[in-house]
Design a protein around this motif. Structure first.
Motif, PDB file in Angstrom:
ATOM      1  N   ASP A  43       0.782  -1.231   0.000  1.00 22.85           N
ATOM      2  CA  ASP A  43       0.000   0.000   0.000  1.00 22.85           C
ATOM      3  C   ASP A  43       0.819   1.289   0.000  1.00 22.85           C
ATOM      4  OD1 ASP A  43      -2.489  -1.279  -0.062  1.00 22.85           O
ATOM      5  OD2 ASP A  43      -2.395  -1.646   2.091  1.00 22.85           O
ATOM      6  N   SER A  44       2.104   1.206   0.311  1.00 22.28           N
ATOM      7  CA  SER A  44       2.949   2.402   0.344  1.00 22.28           C
ATOM      8  C   SER A  44       4.359   2.030  -0.083  1.00 22.28           C
ATOM      9  CB  SER A  44       2.974   2.987   1.768  1.00 22.28           C
ATOM     10  OG  SER A  44       3.624   2.072   2.641  1.00 22.28           O
ATOM     11  N   THR A  45       5.170   3.036  -0.382  1.00 22.99           N
ATOM     12  CA  THR A  45       6.554   2.739  -0.766  1.00 22.99           C
ATOM     13  C   THR A  45       7.289   2.061   0.386  1.00 22.99           C
ATOM     14  OG1 THR A  45       7.240   4.986  -0.162  1.00 22.99           O
ATOM     15  CG2 THR A  45       6.752   4.578  -2.467  1.00 22.99           C
ATOM     16  N   ARG A  46       6.988   2.490   1.592  1.00 17.00           N
ATOM     17  CA  ARG A  46       7.613   1.874   2.770  1.00 17.00           C
ATOM     18  C   ARG A  46       7.248   0.395   2.871  1.00 17.00           C
ATOM     19  NH1 ARG A  46       7.282   5.015   8.208  1.00 17.00           N
ATOM     20  NH2 ARG A  46       9.099   5.959   7.301  1.00 17.00           N
ATOM     21  N   GLN A  47       5.964   0.060   2.635  1.00 17.98           N
ATOM     22  CA  GLN A  47       5.543  -1.339   2.712  1.00 17.98           C
ATOM     23  C   GLN A  47       6.141  -2.151   1.566  1.00 17.98           C
ATOM     24  OE1 GLN A  47       1.387  -2.298   2.255  1.00 17.98           O
ATOM     25  NE2 GLN A  47       1.645  -4.263   3.278  1.00 17.98           N
ATOM     26  N   VAL A  48       6.195  -1.587   0.355  1.00 16.82           N
ATOM     27  CA  VAL A  48       6.788  -2.296  -0.781  1.00 16.82           C
ATOM     28  C   VAL A  48       8.242  -2.646  -0.467  1.00 16.82           C
ATOM     29  CG1 VAL A  48       7.507  -2.055  -3.195  1.00 16.82           C
ATOM     30  CG2 VAL A  48       5.211  -1.356  -2.506  1.00 16.82           C
ATOM     31  N   LYS A  49       8.982  -1.683   0.071  1.00 22.58           N
ATOM     32  CA  LYS A  49      10.386  -1.935   0.438  1.00 22.58           C
ATOM     33  C   LYS A  49      10.484  -2.982   1.549  1.00 22.58           C
ATOM     34  CE  LYS A  49      12.018   2.656  -0.818  1.00 22.58           C
ATOM     35  NZ  LYS A  49      12.597   3.909  -0.316  1.00 22.58           N
ATOM     36  N   GLU A  72      14.534  -0.519  -5.515  1.00 19.03           N
ATOM     37  CA  GLU A  72      14.417  -0.206  -4.086  1.00 19.03           C
ATOM     38  C   GLU A  72      14.451   1.292  -3.810  1.00 19.03           C
ATOM     39  OE1 GLU A  72      15.954  -3.574  -1.142  1.00 19.03           O
ATOM     40  OE2 GLU A  72      17.530  -2.791  -2.438  1.00 19.03           O
ATOM     41  N   ARG A  73      15.198   2.015  -4.593  1.00 18.03           N
ATOM     42  CA  ARG A  73      15.328   3.457  -4.359  1.00 18.03           C
ATOM     43  C   ARG A  73      13.977   4.159  -4.518  1.00 18.03           C
ATOM     44  NH1 ARG A  73      20.076   6.310  -7.188  1.00 18.03           N
ATOM     45  NH2 ARG A  73      21.110   5.722  -5.266  1.00 18.03           N
ATOM     46  N   ASN A  74      13.270   3.846  -5.602  1.00 22.07           N
ATOM     47  CA  ASN A  74      11.978   4.477  -5.862  1.00 22.07           C
ATOM     48  C   ASN A  74      10.884   3.866  -4.982  1.00 22.07           C
ATOM     49  OD1 ASN A  74       9.740   5.708  -6.923  1.00 22.07           O
ATOM     50  ND2 ASN A  74      10.124   5.118  -9.015  1.00 22.07           N
ATOM     51  N   GLY A  75      10.828   2.554  -4.917  1.00 29.39           N
ATOM     52  CA  GLY A  75       9.902   1.868  -4.019  1.00 29.39           C
ATOM     53  C   GLY A  75       8.490   1.681  -4.539  1.00 29.39           C
ATOM     54  N   THR A  93      -1.597   0.843  -8.086  1.00 31.93           N
ATOM     55  CA  THR A  93      -1.754   1.626  -9.316  1.00 31.93           C
ATOM     56  C   THR A  93      -0.709   1.238 -10.360  1.00 31.93           C
ATOM     57  OG1 THR A  93      -0.456   3.408  -8.330  1.00 31.93           O
ATOM     58  CG2 THR A  93      -2.851   3.622  -8.246  1.00 31.93           C
ATOM     59  N   VAL A  94       0.508   1.004  -9.934  1.00 31.03           N
ATOM     60  CA  VAL A  94       1.569   0.572 -10.847  1.00 31.03           C
ATOM     61  C   VAL A  94       1.248  -0.825 -11.366  1.00 31.03           C
ATOM     62  CG1 VAL A  94       4.030   0.009 -11.016  1.00 31.03           C
ATOM     63  CG2 VAL A  94       3.303   2.017  -9.726  1.00 31.03           C
TER      64      VAL A  94
END
Length: 132
Positions: A43-49, A72-75, A93-94
């Motif tokens: 749900d968020s870049t933090r969670q994806v990472k 990892e940088r973009n997330g 969305t991606v």
């Protein structure tokens, strides 16, 4: 590590961090360099990472190798290359935009779930009975 065990470790690692919409595709019959593709959403870049980090950690704990990690940088979309398995973790969305499910298509691999603990009428947890 056996491919089934590896995919089980990956799915459990994704479920630990509340990954959503987890799908596993068998690509062994396709002209690719890997046997499985795993797709999951965060749900968020933090969670994806965090999902990607947990997959890497659990795979290494089980004696397998991580060949590479991208994004990892973009997330928004992190790809974890495990050799015979490639894991895509992305924002919904991606994921919707790139529609990898259509690319890898076919049937998703059915994942066996461990026996669930059921509650009795009294509210106590009990294990399913074994068949004799």
């Amino acid at each position: 590590m056996d491919i089934r065990k590896k995919q089980r470790v990956i799915v459990e690692a994704l479920e630990d961090i509340k990954g959503r919409d987890i799908l596993v595709y068998n690509t062994a019959r396709m002209p690719s360099m890997f046997e499985r593709v795993v797709i999951a959403s965060g749900d968020s870049t933090r969670q994806v990472k965090a999902l990607a980090d947990n997959v890497q950690e659990k795979i290494r704990e089980n004696g397998a190798r991580v060949y590479g990690v991208e994004g990892e940088r973009n997330g928004e979309w992190v790809l974890v290359d495990l050799g015979d398995v490639v894991v895509h973790i992305m924002h919904p969305t991606v994921r919707e935009f790139y529609n990898l499910e259509e690319v890898w298509g076919g049937k998703a691999v059915k994942l066996a779930k461990p026996a669930a603990v059921k509650k009795s009428a009294r509210g106590k947890a009990s294990r399913p009975r074994r068949k004799r």
